[in-house]
Design a protein around this motif. Structure first.
Motif, PDB file in Angstrom:
ATOM      1  N   SER A   1       0.836  -1.206   0.000  1.00 22.49           N
ATOM      2  CA  SER A   1       0.000   0.000   0.000  1.00 22.49           C
ATOM      3  C   SER A   1       0.869   1.254   0.000  1.00 22.49           C
ATOM      4  CB  SER A   1      -0.917   0.002   1.223  1.00 22.49           C
ATOM      5  OG  SER A   1      -0.158   0.122   2.425  1.00 22.49           O
ATOM      6  N   HIS A   2       0.251   2.379  -0.256  1.00 18.29           N
ATOM      7  CA  HIS A   2       0.900   3.677  -0.203  1.00 18.29           C
ATOM      8  C   HIS A   2       0.098   4.564   0.739  1.00 18.29           C
ATOM      9  CE1 HIS A   2       3.449   2.806  -3.746  1.00 18.29           C
ATOM     10  NE2 HIS A   2       2.382   2.116  -4.150  1.00 18.29           N
ATOM     11  N   GLY A   3       0.780   5.382   1.512  1.00 22.48           N
ATOM     12  CA  GLY A   3       0.067   6.263   2.424  1.00 22.48           C
ATOM     13  C   GLY A   3       1.025   7.192   3.127  1.00 22.48           C
ATOM     14  N   ARG A   4       0.473   7.900   4.126  1.00 18.39           N
ATOM     15  CA  ARG A   4       1.251   8.893   4.858  1.00 18.39           C
ATOM     16  C   ARG A   4       1.129   8.617   6.354  1.00 18.39           C
ATOM     17  NH1 ARG A   4      -0.557  14.445   4.168  1.00 18.39           N
ATOM     18  NH2 ARG A   4       1.623  15.127   4.427  1.00 18.39           N
ATOM     19  N   LEU A   5       2.282   8.630   7.030  1.00 18.83           N
ATOM     20  CA  LEU A   5       2.361   8.382   8.473  1.00 18.83           C
ATOM     21  C   LEU A   5       2.896   9.626   9.166  1.00 18.83           C
ATOM     22  CD1 LEU A   5       2.692   6.651  11.141  1.00 18.83           C
ATOM     23  CD2 LEU A   5       4.950   6.002  10.229  1.00 18.83           C
ATOM     24  N   LEU A   6       2.228  10.044  10.233  1.00 20.64           N
ATOM     25  CA  LEU A   6       2.708  11.124  11.098  1.00 20.64           C
ATOM     26  C   LEU A   6       2.951  10.542  12.487  1.00 20.64           C
ATOM     27  CD1 LEU A   6       3.266  14.167  11.567  1.00 20.64           C
ATOM     28  CD2 LEU A   6       0.865  14.378  12.262  1.00 20.64           C
ATOM     29  N   ASP A   7       4.135  10.793  13.023  1.00 20.33           N
ATOM     30  CA  ASP A   7       4.491  10.324  14.367  1.00 20.33           C
ATOM     31  C   ASP A   7       4.684  11.551  15.255  1.00 20.33           C
ATOM     32  OD1 ASP A   7       5.322   8.968  16.591  1.00 20.33           O
ATOM     33  OD2 ASP A   7       6.859   7.786  15.581  1.00 20.33           O
ATOM     34  N   ILE A   8       3.791  11.743  16.215  1.00 22.90           N
ATOM     35  CA  ILE A   8       3.843  12.898  17.109  1.00 22.90           C
ATOM     36  C   ILE A   8       4.528  12.488  18.406  1.00 22.90           C
ATOM     37  CG2 ILE A   8       2.449  14.496  18.476  1.00 22.90           C
ATOM     38  CD1 ILE A   8       0.507  14.634  16.154  1.00 22.90           C
TER      39      ILE A   8
ATOM     40  N   TRP B   1       5.626   4.090   2.194  1.00 22.36           N
ATOM     41  CA  TRP B   1       4.889   5.175   2.824  1.00 22.36           C
ATOM     42  C   TRP B   1       5.769   6.404   3.029  1.00 22.36           C
ATOM     43  CZ3 TRP B   1       0.151   4.997   6.238  1.00 22.36           C
ATOM     44  CH2 TRP B   1      -0.762   4.062   5.747  1.00 22.36           C
ATOM     45  N   GLN B   2       5.137   7.578   2.950  1.00 15.88           N
ATOM     46  CA  GLN B   2       5.793   8.829   3.311  1.00 15.88           C
ATOM     47  C   GLN B   2       5.667   9.020   4.830  1.00 15.88           C
ATOM     48  OE1 GLN B   2       4.375  12.192   0.993  1.00 15.88           O
ATOM     49  NE2 GLN B   2       3.882  10.828  -0.727  1.00 15.88           N
ATOM     50  N   VAL B   3       6.707   9.570   5.455  1.00 10.18           N
ATOM     51  CA  VAL B   3       6.701   9.688   6.911  1.00 10.18           C
ATOM     52  C   VAL B   3       7.122  11.088   7.328  1.00 10.18           C
ATOM     53  CG1 VAL B   3       7.184   7.223   7.221  1.00 10.18           C
ATOM     54  CG2 VAL B   3       9.080   8.843   7.175  1.00 10.18           C
ATOM     55  N   LYS B   4       6.570  11.509   8.472  1.00  9.94           N
ATOM     56  CA  LYS B   4       6.893  12.814   9.046  1.00  9.94           C
ATOM     57  C   LYS B   4       6.750  12.718  10.557  1.00  9.94           C
ATOM     58  CE  LYS B   4       5.462  17.718   8.953  1.00  9.94           C
ATOM     59  NZ  LYS B   4       4.567  18.712   8.308  1.00  9.94           N
ATOM     60  N   GLY B   5       7.531  13.512  11.287  1.00 12.92           N
ATOM     61  CA  GLY B   5       7.435  13.479  12.739  1.00 12.92           C
ATOM     62  C   GLY B   5       7.516  14.852  13.365  1.00 12.92           C
ATOM     63  N   TYR B   6       7.022  14.925  14.605  1.00 13.09           N
ATOM     64  CA  TYR B   6       7.197  16.099  15.465  1.00 13.09           C
ATOM     65  C   TYR B   6       7.936  15.649  16.724  1.00 13.09           C
ATOM     66  CZ  TYR B   6       3.948  19.163  12.922  1.00 13.09           C
ATOM     67  OH  TYR B   6       3.349  19.953  11.976  1.00 13.09           O
ATOM     68  N   GLU B   7       8.959  16.390  17.100  1.00 13.47           N
ATOM     69  CA  GLU B   7       9.703  16.076  18.318  1.00 13.47           C
ATOM     70  C   GLU B   7      10.407  17.341  18.800  1.00 13.47           C
ATOM     71  OE1 GLU B   7      11.074  14.896  21.557  1.00 13.47           O
ATOM     72  OE2 GLU B   7       9.961  13.376  20.417  1.00 13.47           O
ATOM     73  N   PRO B   8      10.012  17.879  19.967  1.00 10.45           N
ATOM     74  CA  PRO B   8      10.600  19.132  20.437  1.00 10.45           C
ATOM     75  C   PRO B   8      11.970  18.992  21.082  1.00 10.45           C
ATOM     76  CG  PRO B   8       8.944  18.381  21.987  1.00 10.45           C
ATOM     77  CD  PRO B   8       8.889  17.441  20.808  1.00 10.45           C
TER      78      PRO B   8
ATOM     79  N   SER C   1       3.368   7.449  20.579  1.00  8.52           N
ATOM     80  CA  SER C   1       3.778   6.411  21.524  1.00  8.52           C
ATOM     81  C   SER C   1       4.402   7.025  22.773  1.00  8.52           C
ATOM     82  CB  SER C   1       4.774   5.457  20.856  1.00  8.52           C
ATOM     83  OG  SER C   1       5.183   4.451  21.761  1.00  8.52           O
ATOM     84  N   GLU C   2       3.829   6.702  23.928  1.00  7.49           N
ATOM     85  CA  GLU C   2       4.357   7.130  25.229  1.00  7.49           C
ATOM     86  C   GLU C   2       4.460   8.655  25.314  1.00  7.49           C
ATOM     87  OE1 GLU C   2       4.893   4.462  27.508  1.00  7.49           O
ATOM     88  OE2 GLU C   2       3.916   3.488  25.812  1.00  7.49           O
TER      89      GLU C   2
ATOM     90  N   ASP D   1      12.169  13.704   7.926  1.00  9.84           N
ATOM     91  CA  ASP D   1      11.418  14.942   8.025  1.00  9.84           C
ATOM     92  C   ASP D   1      10.840  15.022   9.437  1.00  9.84           C
ATOM     93  OD1 ASP D   1       9.847  17.179   7.781  1.00  9.84           O
ATOM     94  OD2 ASP D   1       8.434  16.302   6.346  1.00  9.84           O
ATOM     95  N   ILE D   2      11.616  15.598  10.355  1.00  6.66           N
ATOM     96  CA  ILE D   2      11.185  15.755  11.741  1.00  6.66           C
ATOM     97  C   ILE D   2      11.155  17.242  12.062  1.00  6.66           C
ATOM     98  CG2 ILE D   2      11.712  15.314  14.170  1.00  6.66           C
ATOM     99  CD1 ILE D   2      13.043  12.715  13.355  1.00  6.66           C
ATOM    100  N   VAL D   3      10.013  17.720  12.493  1.00  6.52           N
ATOM    101  CA  VAL D   3       9.841  19.118  12.868  1.00  6.52           C
ATOM    102  C   VAL D   3      10.204  19.270  14.341  1.00  6.52           C
ATOM    103  CG1 VAL D   3       8.223  21.049  13.045  1.00  6.52           C
ATOM    104  CG2 VAL D   3       7.986  19.367  11.184  1.00  6.52           C
ATOM    105  N   SER D   4      11.133  20.155  14.645  1.00  5.18           N
ATOM    106  CA  SER D   4      11.591  20.347  16.024  1.00  5.18           C
ATOM    107  C   SER D   4      10.641  21.288  16.761  1.00  5.18           C
ATOM    108  CB  SER D   4      13.017  20.891  16.034  1.00  5.18           C
ATOM    109  OG  SER D   4      13.911  19.945  15.510  1.00  5.18           O
ATOM    110  N   ALA D   5       9.465  20.791  17.070  1.00  6.09           N
ATOM    111  CA  ALA D   5       8.447  21.608  17.724  1.00  6.09           C
ATOM    112  C   ALA D   5       7.369  20.690  18.280  1.00  6.09           C
ATOM    113  CB  ALA D   5       7.824  22.592  16.722  1.00  6.09           C
ATOM    114  N   PHE D   6       6.525  21.274  19.159  1.00  4.65           N
ATOM    115  CA  PHE D   6       5.325  20.571  19.588  1.00  4.65           C
ATOM    116  C   PHE D   6       4.286  20.639  18.463  1.00  4.65           C
ATOM    117  CE2 PHE D   6       7.273  22.013  23.569  1.00  4.65           C
ATOM    118  CZ  PHE D   6       7.248  20.846  24.319  1.00  4.65           C
ATOM    119  N   ALA D   7       3.520  19.601  18.306  1.00  4.25           N
ATOM    120  CA  ALA D   7       2.467  19.598  17.290  1.00  4.25           C
ATOM    121  C   ALA D   7       1.291  20.451  17.766  1.00  4.25           C
ATOM    122  CB  ALA D   7       2.002  18.181  17.012  1.00  4.25           C
TER     123      ALA D   7
END
Length: 455
Positions: free
Chosen positions: A101-108, A125-132, A168-169, A146-152
């Motif tokens: 399959s193809h899709g998009r995953l966001l990990d907060i 899959w395309q992936v992106k994350g947020y982590e401050p 997660s956690e 692709d990790i954004v250095s901030a709170f979502a």
């Protein structure tokens, strides 16, 4: 680290439950020292139970700066070399991904981004994350993510939503869980799946091993511990009509969707092939001698042994992954431990013992590695009890497997002597002997009592 369950000394506290808004007085459950504060280490924190939804809340909330939470080299190494559960995160996410399959995953709250990297490399899959925290910066650089250095924040772009939102956690750290769930929902497509893990409030009791209990409580970082009842109610109130909760581990695993859930279980062999493939590729890309290289090598070595792929385990093993005679008496701090060994050393030494026992048939050598692993486990538990969850489980397994190796080496009396460490099944042994190990210990003891010593 002291954990004191209430024996009638502390009075209830009256505050609005942050999960269900219940205003009834909250019984005091326990007091525990802060493990996260550099300014006031060990300062008492108080945990209360909401009888309306059975969630647990620290009152007052601890204060912590998550942009600085993982800023030290030691904490980074501990996560990357050992504690980051790449396989568990990947398995949980893959259950929501159909094959081909193809899709998009966001990990907060993606941390270093190991889970994102695994899914990116295992699928299309395309992936992106947020982590401050600093984890995110390092993961973006070292794993090319692709990790954004901030709170979502709440997503205001309806066209920019994801098929899976993984978190997660994290939810146990927030002050307003209902607002946080709304933020997660705003990033999720209408037919998407939200995946959460969070400590299970039902595990907070005297019978839980101290290291595991400290990990679940994470005093100074966690604010709220959810019951399955409270979390399901909060998710359904946010529009997630379909919720599945798995309570088989100390942290609950939750899948939630606005539409009926469709999950896809891969066989253990399929998942092992995917995981080993990812780890081998990632290891080839890693810079030698770095924490990332160490952590990937350890996880591939452990996974190969667990899968019985001994040829792969032999190929990936490196000499710095074991110490057959560790000198631990003069180690006073976790930083001294880390300066001497990789932070996976106790577990990797144990798994080398398993390789020698099950594949090389070097029983004397295996017994030495198991004894060394037990010594390293005890040292790590002494220095970092709140993060030594794996070592607390491995300690008694190392003792048992040393006795088993000694049996195969014909040293029956020595094997019985090692099993004598297990006599305190129901007493004050710390950490406790794992319940699922006890039948094996008893069976081995009974077998040894009927065996003669080899000449």
């Amino acid at each position: 680290m002291s954990i004191r369950f209430n024996e009638g000394h502390w009075q209830p506290s009256t505050f609005a439950c942050p999960v269900c808004a219940g205003s009834a007085p909250k019984p005091h459950l326990l007091t525990v020292g802060n493990t996260q504060s550099a300014e006031a280490p060990g300062s008492p924190l108080h945990l209360y139970r909401c009888d309306d939804c059975l969630s647990l809340t620290y009152d007052p909330f601890p204060e912590i700066d998550y942009t600085q939470h993982t800023s030290t080299e030691f904490v980074f190494r501990e996560y990357v070399e050992f504690n980051g559960a790449i396989d568990l995160i990947a398995r949980n996410i893959l259950r929501a991904i159909p094959e081909e399959s193809h899709g998009r995953l966001l990990d907060i709250g993606c941390g270093f981004g190991f889970g994102l990297a695994a899914i990116r490399d295992m699928s299309s899959w395309q992936v992106k994350g947020y982590e401050p925290s600093r984890y995110g910066e390092l993961g973006r650089e070292q794993l090319k993510l692709d990790i954004v250095s901030a709170f979502a924040n709440r997503n205001a772009e309806p066209g920019d939503r994801f098929d899976i939102v993984h978190c997660s956690e994290v939810i146990e750290h927030v002050h307003d869980p209902r607002e946080f769930i709304d933020i997660l929902a705003s990033h999720l497509a209408d037919d998407g799946i939200l995946i959460l893990t969070t400590p299970d409030a039902d595990r907070i009791h005297r019978g839980t091993d101290t290291s595991l209990l400290l990990g679940l409580l994470s005093p100074g970082a966690h604010t709220i511990l959810f019951s399955d009842i409270s979390l399901v109610r909060a998710l359904k109130a946010a529009g997630f009509d379909h919720v599945e909760v798995d309570k088989s581990a100390a942290s609950m695993l939750v899948y939630a969707s606005r539409q009926p859930l469709r999950l896809f279980d891969r066989s253990p062999a399929q998942f092992a092939d995917l995981m080993h493939g990812y780890l081998e590729q990632a290891l080839d890309r890693a810079t030698p001698g770095t924490p990332v290289e160490t952590g990937l090598r350890y996880r591939l070595f452990r996974g190969a042994i667990d899968a019985g792929n001994y040829a792969l385990a032999e190929a990936v093993f490196a000499p710095d992954m074991t110490d057959v005679a560790p000198k631990t008496d003069n180690i006073e701090t976790a930083e001294e431990f880390a300066a001497r060994w990789p932070l996976c050393i106790a577990a990797s030494t144990y798994y080398l013992g398993m390789l020698m026992l099950n594949h090389r048939a070097d029983y004397a050598g295996a017994a030495q590695r198991f004894r060394a692993a037990a010594r390293l486990c005890r040292t790590k538990i002494r220095l970092r009890p709140h993060t030594a969850v794996v070592e607390s489980d491995l300690l008694w397994r190392a003792v048992y497997h040393e006795a088993l190796a000694l049996k195969y080496a014909g040293r029956t009396s020595h094997a019985l002597a090692r099993l004598a460490a297990f006599v305190d099944f129901d007493g004050a042994a710390s950490p406790r002997v794992p319940e699922n190990l006890r039948p094996d210990v008893i069976a081995l003891r009974d077998e040894l009592l009927g065996l003669p010593e080899s000449p």
